[in-house]
Motif scaffolding. Structure first.
Motif, short mmCIF file in Angstrom:
data_model
loop_
_atom_site.label_atom_id
_atom_site.label_comp_id
_atom_site.label_asym_id
_atom_site.label_seq_id
_atom_site.Cartn_x
_atom_site.Cartn_y
_atom_site.Cartn_z
N ASP A 1 92.91 16.84 -10.16
CA ASP A 1 93.51 17.88 -10.99
C ASP A 1 94.41 18.78 -10.14
OD1 ASP A 1 93.88 19.37 -13.38
OD2 ASP A 1 92.48 20.87 -12.66
N LEU A 2 95.45 19.31 -10.77
CA LEU A 2 96.39 20.16 -10.04
C LEU A 2 95.83 21.55 -9.77
CD1 LEU A 2 99.28 20.55 -8.91
CD2 LEU A 2 99.96 21.27 -11.20
N MET A 3 95.28 22.19 -10.79
CA MET A 3 94.80 23.57 -10.66
C MET A 3 93.28 23.60 -10.49
SD MET A 3 97.63 25.15 -10.76
CE MET A 3 97.03 26.83 -10.82
N MET A 4 92.83 23.93 -9.27
CA MET A 4 91.40 23.98 -8.98
C MET A 4 91.10 25.12 -8.01
SD MET A 4 90.20 20.00 -8.53
CE MET A 4 91.37 19.67 -7.21
N PRO A 5 89.85 25.60 -7.99
CA PRO A 5 89.49 26.67 -7.06
C PRO A 5 89.32 26.17 -5.63
CG PRO A 5 87.57 25.95 -8.31
CD PRO A 5 88.75 25.23 -8.89
N GLU A 6 89.26 27.13 -4.70
CA GLU A 6 89.06 26.88 -3.26
C GLU A 6 90.26 26.23 -2.60
OE1 GLU A 6 85.34 25.51 -1.76
OE2 GLU A 6 84.24 26.15 -3.54
N MET A 7 90.73 25.13 -3.21
CA MET A 7 91.93 24.45 -2.72
C MET A 7 92.53 23.73 -3.92
SD MET A 7 92.30 21.32 0.04
CE MET A 7 91.83 22.29 1.47
N ASP A 8 93.81 23.99 -4.22
CA ASP A 8 94.38 23.36 -5.40
C ASP A 8 94.71 21.89 -5.13
OD1 ASP A 8 96.94 23.12 -4.20
OD2 ASP A 8 97.58 25.06 -4.98
N GLY A 9 95.09 21.20 -6.19
CA GLY A 9 95.33 19.77 -6.08
C GLY A 9 96.44 19.39 -5.13
N ILE B 1 94.74 15.00 2.13
CA ILE B 1 94.28 13.61 2.04
C ILE B 1 95.34 12.67 2.62
CG2 ILE B 1 93.74 11.72 0.44
CD1 ILE B 1 92.41 13.87 -1.37
N ARG B 2 96.60 12.99 2.35
CA ARG B 2 97.69 12.15 2.87
C ARG B 2 97.78 12.16 4.39
NH1 ARG B 2 97.42 9.17 -0.19
NH2 ARG B 2 98.53 8.86 -2.14
N SER B 3 97.16 13.15 5.04
CA SER B 3 97.21 13.20 6.50
C SER B 3 96.32 12.12 7.13
CB SER B 3 96.77 14.57 7.00
OG SER B 3 95.39 14.80 6.77
N PHE B 4 95.41 11.53 6.33
CA PHE B 4 94.53 10.50 6.90
C PHE B 4 94.35 9.28 6.00
CE2 PHE B 4 91.76 13.56 4.69
CZ PHE B 4 91.02 12.73 3.86
N SER B 5 94.95 9.28 4.82
CA SER B 5 94.74 8.16 3.90
C SER B 5 95.96 7.91 3.03
CB SER B 5 93.53 8.44 3.01
OG SER B 5 93.39 7.44 2.00
N SER B 6 96.18 6.64 2.68
CA SER B 6 97.27 6.28 1.77
C SER B 6 96.73 5.84 0.41
CB SER B 6 98.12 5.15 2.36
OG SER B 6 97.33 4.00 2.62
N VAL B 7 95.46 6.21 0.11
CA VAL B 7 94.85 5.85 -1.17
C VAL B 7 95.73 6.35 -2.32
CG1 VAL B 7 93.44 7.96 -1.15
CG2 VAL B 7 92.76 6.03 -2.59
N PRO B 8 95.95 5.55 -3.36
CA PRO B 8 96.75 6.00 -4.51
C PRO B 8 96.11 7.22 -5.18
CG PRO B 8 96.48 3.63 -4.56
CD PRO B 8 95.57 4.12 -3.49
N ILE B 9 96.93 8.18 -5.57
CA ILE B 9 96.45 9.41 -6.19
C ILE B 9 97.18 9.64 -7.51
CG2 ILE B 9 96.28 11.93 -6.00
CD1 ILE B 9 96.04 11.58 -2.98
N ILE B 10 96.40 9.82 -8.58
CA ILE B 10 96.94 10.22 -9.87
C ILE B 10 96.61 11.70 -10.07
CG2 ILE B 10 96.82 9.94 -12.38
CD1 ILE B 10 96.05 7.05 -11.98
N MET B 11 97.64 12.51 -10.33
CA MET B 11 97.43 13.94 -10.54
C MET B 11 97.28 14.22 -12.03
SD MET B 11 97.56 15.42 -7.51
CE MET B 11 97.88 17.14 -7.87
N LEU B 12 96.35 15.12 -12.36
CA LEU B 12 96.19 15.62 -13.72
C LEU B 12 96.76 17.03 -13.76
CD1 LEU B 12 92.47 14.61 -14.43
CD2 LEU B 12 94.53 13.27 -14.87
N THR B 13 97.55 17.33 -14.78
CA THR B 13 98.14 18.66 -14.86
C THR B 13 98.35 19.08 -16.30
OG1 THR B 13 100.06 20.01 -14.27
CG2 THR B 13 100.46 17.68 -14.65
N ALA B 14 98.18 20.37 -16.55
CA ALA B 14 98.48 20.93 -17.86
C ALA B 14 99.94 21.30 -17.95
CB ALA B 14 97.60 22.15 -18.12
N ARG B 15 100.66 21.20 -16.84
CA ARG B 15 102.08 21.55 -16.80
C ARG B 15 102.92 20.31 -17.06
NH1 ARG B 15 102.09 24.92 -11.08
NH2 ARG B 15 100.68 26.60 -11.70
N SER B 16 103.99 20.49 -17.80
CA SER B 16 104.86 19.35 -18.11
C SER B 16 106.23 19.45 -17.46
CB SER B 16 105.03 19.23 -19.64
OG SER B 16 105.61 20.41 -20.17
N GLN B 17 106.47 20.54 -16.71
CA GLN B 17 107.80 20.72 -16.10
C GLN B 17 108.05 19.65 -15.04
OE1 GLN B 17 105.59 23.09 -16.56
NE2 GLN B 17 106.50 25.00 -17.26
#
Length: 222
Positions: free
Chosen positions: A52-60, A67-83
């Protein structure tokens, strides 16, 4: 079957996503903030992360970048924003796809299957251009012996270019080859990924040539 990490601070949504993915036969771990996403991704081998994009402690976005600093795992982002600007920013931080809330179960499952299908390992090979080496068995990229960390889409772009040196690809062709026909995006997404790929490759980024009124190609070695 693939192992998936789902991270969202909306626990009811996480429960629903987990239920539906497990019904498809996937193994699912869950988390509820960006810090947990990073810690779980570091401690486990996942085939896909839904973040998810908007989360506490550390956002998406922060979590994705770490995560990209140590892994190339595919990531799908969830967001309430459409811009588009938010989506392009997510791609720049390393996201591979986006799903805008609210979304249907079938859309989510379809996107997950599409990303995993595109990530399916191909026959092992080593692609080279001078000191740039792509090892498809290890899924690694090195430039003059130094590891280059790429997102999955950046890796796929590089692999496509090195497999067809001198071939000019239109943006639409790159979208189809790397993102797939089921990706809902714009061609400028390609431009953004090319820009970051060039930066990460250093001097080897100069091999990616812009073909005016067409798209891009990898300059063939003499």
């Amino acid at each position: 079957m693939a192992k998936i990490l789902v991270v969202d601070d909306e626990k009811v949504m996480v429960k629903g996503i987990r239920f539906n993915l497990e019904n498809e036969g996937y193994t699912v771990d869950v988390g509820y903030n960006g810090r947990q996403a990073v810690d779980l991704a570091r401690a486990n081998d996942y085939d896909l992360i839904i973040l998810d994009l908007m989360m506490p402690e550390m956002d998406g976005l922060e979590a994705c970048m770490e995560i990209r600093s140590f892994s190339s795992v595919p990531i799908i982002m969830l967001t309430a924003r459409s811009q588009d600007t938010d989506k392009l920013l997510g791609f720049e931080y390393g996201a591979d796809d986006y799903i805008t809330k609210p979304f249907g179960v079938m859309e989510l499952v379809s996107r997950v299957k599409a990303v995993l299908r595109r990530c399916r390992p191909q026959p092992a090979a080593v692609l080279r251009c001078g000191g740039l080496v792509v090892d498809e068995q290890e899924h690694t990229v090195t430039a003059d012996g130094v590891r280059v960390v790429l997102t999955y889409k950046e890796y796929q772009l590089l692999r496509l270019f090195l497999s067809h040196p001198g071939t000019a690809f239109t943006r639409d062709q790159l979208m189809e080859q790397v993102w797939g026909m089921d990706f809902y995006g714009e061609s400028r997404t390609v431009d953004m990924h090319i820009r970051t790929l060039r930066q990460k490759l250093g001097v080897y980024g100069e091999y990616i040539e812009t073909v005016r009124s067409v798209g891009y190609r990898w300059r063939a070695q003499p």
